[in-house]
Design an enzyme around this catalytic site. Sequence first.
Site, mmCIF file in Angstrom:
data_model
loop_
_atom_site.group_PDB
_atom_site.id
_atom_site.type_symbol
_atom_site.label_atom_id
_atom_site.label_comp_id
_atom_site.label_asym_id
_atom_site.label_seq_id
_atom_site.Cartn_x
_atom_site.Cartn_y
_atom_site.Cartn_z
ATOM 1 N N ARG A 179 0.847 -1.201 0.000
ATOM 2 C CA ARG A 179 0.000 0.000 0.000
ATOM 3 C C ARG A 179 0.885 1.255 0.000
ATOM 4 N NH1 ARG A 179 -4.281 -3.150 3.082
ATOM 5 N NH2 ARG A 179 -3.109 -3.085 5.007
ATOM 6 N N ASP A 216 -6.504 -6.903 -6.119
ATOM 7 C CA ASP A 216 -6.150 -7.675 -4.911
ATOM 8 C C ASP A 216 -7.330 -8.568 -4.524
ATOM 9 O OD1 ASP A 216 -4.852 -8.603 -2.659
ATOM 10 O OD2 ASP A 216 -5.440 -6.893 -1.424
ATOM 11 N N CYS A 221 -3.432 -14.248 -3.414
ATOM 12 C CA CYS A 221 -3.142 -14.764 -2.066
ATOM 13 C C CYS A 221 -3.544 -16.227 -1.956
ATOM 14 C CB CYS A 221 -3.809 -13.906 -0.995
ATOM 15 S SG CYS A 221 -5.595 -13.855 -1.120
HETATM 16 N N1 SAH Z 1 -7.164 -4.927 -1.009
HETATM 17 C C1 SAH Z 1 -7.838 -5.084 0.256
HETATM 18 C C2 SAH Z 1 -8.132 -6.521 0.595
HETATM 19 C C3 SAH Z 1 -8.985 -7.262 -0.418
HETATM 20 S S1 SAH Z 1 -9.808 -8.648 0.230
HETATM 21 C C4 SAH Z 1 -7.041 -4.374 1.340
HETATM 22 O O1 SAH Z 1 -5.924 -3.874 1.073
HETATM 23 O O2 SAH Z 1 -7.509 -4.308 2.469
HETATM 24 C C5 SAH Z 1 -10.824 -9.136 -1.073
HETATM 25 C C6 SAH Z 1 -12.114 -8.339 -1.228
HETATM 26 O O3 SAH Z 1 -12.717 -8.759 -2.451
HETATM 27 C C7 SAH Z 1 -13.175 -8.536 -0.176
HETATM 28 O O4 SAH Z 1 -13.482 -7.290 0.400
HETATM 29 C C8 SAH Z 1 -14.404 -9.089 -0.925
HETATM 30 O O5 SAH Z 1 -15.625 -8.531 -0.465
HETATM 31 C C9 SAH Z 1 -14.126 -8.645 -2.331
HETATM 32 N N2 SAH Z 1 -14.709 -9.430 -3.436
HETATM 33 C C10 SAH Z 1 -14.735 -10.771 -3.589
HETATM 34 N N3 SAH Z 1 -15.221 -11.119 -4.797
HETATM 35 C C11 SAH Z 1 -15.531 -9.949 -5.439
HETATM 36 C C12 SAH Z 1 -16.033 -9.639 -6.738
HETATM 37 N N4 SAH Z 1 -16.322 -10.581 -7.632
HETATM 38 N N5 SAH Z 1 -16.208 -8.336 -7.066
HETATM 39 C C13 SAH Z 1 -15.902 -7.360 -6.172
HETATM 40 N N6 SAH Z 1 -15.396 -7.598 -4.947
HETATM 41 C C14 SAH Z 1 -15.205 -8.881 -4.586
#
Ligand code: SAH
Length: 392
Positions: free
Chosen positions: A209, A294, A334
């Site tokens: 980040r 991510d 991940c």
């Molecule tokens: N980048 C974030 C962590 C991401 S975790 C950080 O730095 O904190 C992954 C996220 O993807 C979750 O919040 C989940 O709600 C979302 N997610 C999962 N599948 C998705 C989709 N198809 N479209 C949009 N969001 C999605």
Amino acid sequence: MESVRLKPGKEKVIHQGHPWIFSGAILQKANVPPGTIVQVRSGDGSNMGVAFFNPKTNIALRMISRTTNVMPDEHFWHERLQRAIELRQWIIPGQTTAYRLIHAEADGFPGFIVDRYEDICVISITTAGIEKIRDILIKIIQELIRPAAIYEKSEGSSRKLEGLSARTGWIFNNSDKEEWTVRENGHLFIINPVHGQKTGFFIDQRNNRQLIGSLSQGKKVLNCFSYTGGFTVYCAKQGAQRTISIDSSKDANQMAIRNIRINNISEKDHSVIEANVFDFLRDDGERFDLIILDPPAFSKSRHDLEKAARGYKDINLHAMRKLNPGGLLATFSCSNFVHDELFLKIVQSAAADAGKQSQLLQTLGPGPDHPTLLPHIEGRYLKGLLLRILPG
Ligand code: SAH
């Protein structure tokens, strides 16, 4: 202490320092309940150290120490925790009150995670071995950290494999709060350990980040799978002209908006949209200078690798098309089972299909409070690539 004997030659793994021994390597089991600490003996009977033993799981032995052959007592675990604390005191940057204090095997606690948020700890237990010494571990955390609260979030499929049911809830909470505001490199984030994903925050992305934020001045940024706006806040605070954050979770988006507000970021230029990233990337709208991908782990086991690979390829391909020429893509996985080489291959093939050339600027991984044992490099689940995408 009971002992478990390995097949001849199988002690090599222990010599190398790998923390796991699979059931197929065992010659003679001990007749003990799952999670019992045993002495490990090589084929010729010599002492190899001590480990948690679970006769029911594929990962049968989880090494605790190669240098002791006596039962680890409270003092032993106390020293281990002290060792983990020392690392964090050394490497955690200033203005940061959210970090991982114990990262399981890599800190000598197989199946035990402790995250620190301001003055509280959130713990997670995934092995029968740690479950058996839970009370001792909670006691030493209280002695060494003196947290105002400890929340336990012990759940997930690995617990089931170990023969354990889920356990979540406050072990104690001496504060009257359910939410905490932490700082990460000076930025503020609200954490709710009860309702949040993982232990409340994706702490492993801290350094990424910071890096991505530093590249966003004056740029238009698209943050896909934005959760509570981690990347967004860094980018906006470091001068992004505009950001769009996309997540399918209403709760995560509400929290992202709160995080945008407490960091005094303009909501007009930094919008949060509830949408499916797969659909959003396909729509032929706005172009961006920097895109962050991510996603959650698309693969939870070896069996769904192919489907996961298709998912990663899809979002990478469409993100590359949504970038302005020469734009940057920070792309992550991940998934445990999608190792570095496979991830690279997937992204290469996405670029080929998108008709783009790409420059690899930097490989990315988890922050140093998520260490990996060198012989257990497959334990390094978070991988990322920072790419510059060029036309054709
Ligand atoms: N980048 C974030 C962590 C991401 S975790 C950080 O730095 O904190 C992954 C996220 O993807 C979750 O919040 C989940 O709600 C979302 N997610 C999962 N599948 C998705 C989709 N198809 N479209 C949009 N969001 C999605």
